[in-house]
Each structure stands twice: as structure tokens, then as C-alpha cells.
Write a protein that holds these residues in place. Sequence first.
Motif, PDB file in Angstrom:
ATOM      1  N   LEU A   1      -5.626  -0.480  -6.427  1.00 53.63           N
ATOM      2  CA  LEU A   1      -4.509  -1.411  -6.631  1.00 53.63           C
ATOM      3  C   LEU A   1      -3.646  -1.593  -5.389  1.00 53.63           C
ATOM      4  N   GLY A   2      -4.033  -1.004  -4.260  1.00 53.04           N
ATOM      5  CA  GLY A   2      -3.178  -0.942  -3.078  1.00 53.04           C
ATOM      6  C   GLY A   2      -2.422  -2.206  -2.739  1.00 53.04           C
ATOM      7  N   THR A   3      -3.095  -3.350  -2.707  1.00 56.02           N
ATOM      8  CA  THR A   3      -2.437  -4.610  -2.327  1.00 56.02           C
ATOM      9  C   THR A   3      -2.343  -5.589  -3.490  1.00 56.02           C
TER      10      THR A   3
ATOM     11  N   ASP B   1       3.790   1.463  -1.328  1.00 60.16           N
ATOM     12  CA  ASP B   1       4.339   1.551  -2.687  1.00 60.16           C
ATOM     13  C   ASP B   1       3.341   2.219  -3.641  1.00 60.16           C
ATOM     14  N   ILE B   2       2.052   1.895  -3.489  1.00 60.86           N
ATOM     15  CA  ILE B   2       1.039   2.529  -4.344  1.00 60.86           C
ATOM     16  C   ILE B   2       0.935   4.019  -4.021  1.00 60.86           C
TER      17      ILE B   2
ATOM     18  N   THR C   1       3.610   5.545  -5.932  1.00 57.01           N
ATOM     19  CA  THR C   1       3.225   5.581  -7.345  1.00 57.01           C
ATOM     20  C   THR C   1       2.335   6.783  -7.624  1.00 57.01           C
TER      21      THR C   1
ATOM     22  N   THR D   1      -0.667  -7.353  -5.567  1.00 57.09           N
ATOM     23  CA  THR D   1       0.426  -8.203  -6.038  1.00 57.09           C
ATOM     24  C   THR D   1       0.126  -9.617  -5.551  1.00 57.09           C
TER      25      THR D   1
ATOM     26  N   ASP E   1      -6.561   6.098  -5.232  1.00 54.30           N
ATOM     27  CA  ASP E   1      -6.687   4.658  -5.444  1.00 54.30           C
ATOM     28  C   ASP E   1      -8.028   4.152  -4.929  1.00 54.30           C
TER      29      ASP E   1
ATOM     30  N   LEU F   1      -6.500   5.298 -10.035  1.00 55.99           N
ATOM     31  CA  LEU F   1      -6.159   3.878 -10.081  1.00 55.99           C
ATOM     32  C   LEU F   1      -7.337   3.049  -9.563  1.00 55.99           C
TER      33      LEU F   1
ATOM     34  N   THR G   1       0.829  -1.198   0.000  1.00 55.76           N
ATOM     35  CA  THR G   1       0.000   0.000   0.000  1.00 55.76           C
ATOM     36  C   THR G   1       0.868   1.255   0.000  1.00 55.76           C
TER      37      THR G   1
ATOM     38  N   ILE H   1      -4.847   6.632  -0.268  1.00 53.47           N
ATOM     39  CA  ILE H   1      -4.704   5.179  -0.415  1.00 53.47           C
ATOM     40  C   ILE H   1      -5.435   4.453   0.711  1.00 53.47           C
TER      41      ILE H   1
END
Length: 313
Positions: free
Chosen positions: A281-283, A104-105, A108, A285, A257, A278, A102, A231
Amino acid sequence: MKLHVSRILPDSVMDAARAHFDVTTRDSTQPMDLDEIRAALATHDVLLPTLGDALGAEAFSGEIRAKGLANFGVGYNHIDVAAARAAGLVVTNTPGAVTDATADIAMTLILMTARRAAEGERLVRAGDWSGWHPTQMLGLHVTGKTLGVIGMGRIGQAIAHRCHAGFGMEVVFYNRSEKEIPGARQLGSVAEVCATADIVCIALAATPETRHLIAAEALAAIRPHAILVNIARGDIIDEAALIDALQAGRIGGAGLDVYEHEPHVPEALRRLDTVTLLPHLGTATLEVREAMGRMALDNAIAIAEGRAPPNPV
């Protein structure tokens, strides 16, 4: 024991779930409706819900077999926890697993919004880029700027660390309780943080008290060049007030997000070039979703076995 999984999880998590439970899953990727929730509570020992599954007070008014809710996600504002507990259910979540992804987003969104990356990408895709020139799409230089964090929990601290250590930013923050955070300075109000920072990042939990915390008054404190990043959860921002501030040019931009009425994103917001949007997309991966799933499953197993779960809310 019977486990109801509201939406399909990564294969490794589903395999582990089936090794412990008789598992029911749904084909739909949409949230469960009230009838589905009531039926699941009446026929399963544990429910594994997630974002958007509206477990309000009315969900617990019928027959209940379930012992608990092993929520997939750190946020649980879709669950009326008091009503669930009154009905005899344990409620858990998945903190920790989501922190770095999160944060990292957030980075971003900070970089994309400050450097107008989404706007530039659309320009190139549309075939409208006429070539480099010295004043083309000038954005906000983030190195050495001031970051303001609203909510200095795990995720807020991870964002602050990235910005301070990686970009040399000064960090100020608002938090309900006093905290000592290396490299950061606590301020007394949301408005003070908004007035001080070049980048304001929301990292609060969504509660009735934080709904519309960022409304007209807080937005008015944000400086005209500054950007707002969210976020956390969409309803922490008064979306109509944000749109008004962006349209009037009273703030420099926003990176989002999450949305107040997700997945609906107002057309007025979608039209604004100063906004990066976005799809939550927080988590998103595989490694993080697997870690969240394992944590939720550990909680579900403990609930089913009558033990204290690792992550009660």
C-alpha cells in the motif's frame, strides 16, 4: 507517437496521456509477460511499465522501436537498466512523488505492529474479545524508543523525521555514504543498527547488492523485543530467515508492506500473530498515484521528443 501503458493509471493521467500520444493500455492488472513486453518494444515509441513488469535482458533481444522506458514508480529493480541502455533505451522513474506516502505507511506498520493492532482487530472481528483487562495484549510503547533506519535516502529521512519529531525517538541509521542528518546518528554497519534499535525500518533501494541484506546475521543482531519494518522491496529480507526468527521468538515482530516473491506471501508468515501484513500500500492514495503518473508522463513526453527526461535513472 505511440505510448504503451502496462496497467491502467488514474483517469486524469490517462486523459493527459491520450492528449499527447496514441495510447495502448491493457485490461489486465497483472504484470506483462515476456511476449507482451517484446511486442510492446517493437511497436511503440515509449513504454510506461511498473512494478513486476519483468524487463530483463531477454526482453531487449528482439526488434525494438521504443526509445525509452518511463517507469511508474521510484523502484526499478524489475528493469535491467544496463541491458535497456545497451539496446538504446532511456530509463526513467518517479522519485520524490512517493516519499511522504511511503513514510506514512512505515508509520502505520510501526504503530500497528508495536501495538498489536492487526492482531487485536482480528480478535474483535472473530467475536473472541472478552473485554478489557489490565494485561490485555500488551505491546511496545513507541514514544522515546530508538528507531534504526537502513538506507537514509528521501524516504528514510521522512520516516526518521516523523519518528523523531512526532514520537521523541532517538534515530540511528546505516547508509553506504556518510550523511549529516539533523536529529540522527550514523552507525558503521547494518548489524550495529539492528543491535541498537527498538524499531528497525528498511528504506533501501533494491539492487543486486542489497538482496538479502537482512538475512540470518542481521536478524540475529535484532533484540528480542524489537520489531522489523519493510516498506522498500521484499527481497532485501531473506524471508525464510525472517520466518525462522519470528517463529523462534528471537525478534518481537515484523510489519511488512512488501514480500520476497510478491504477491505470494508464505503461509507460515500469514499464520504469525506477531506480523502485520499489508498488500503493498506504500503509495496507494489517489493524489500520490496521480503525481507519479504525471511525473512518468513528463518523462515519456521528453523521451518521445528526444529531450533529456526530468528523472533519468
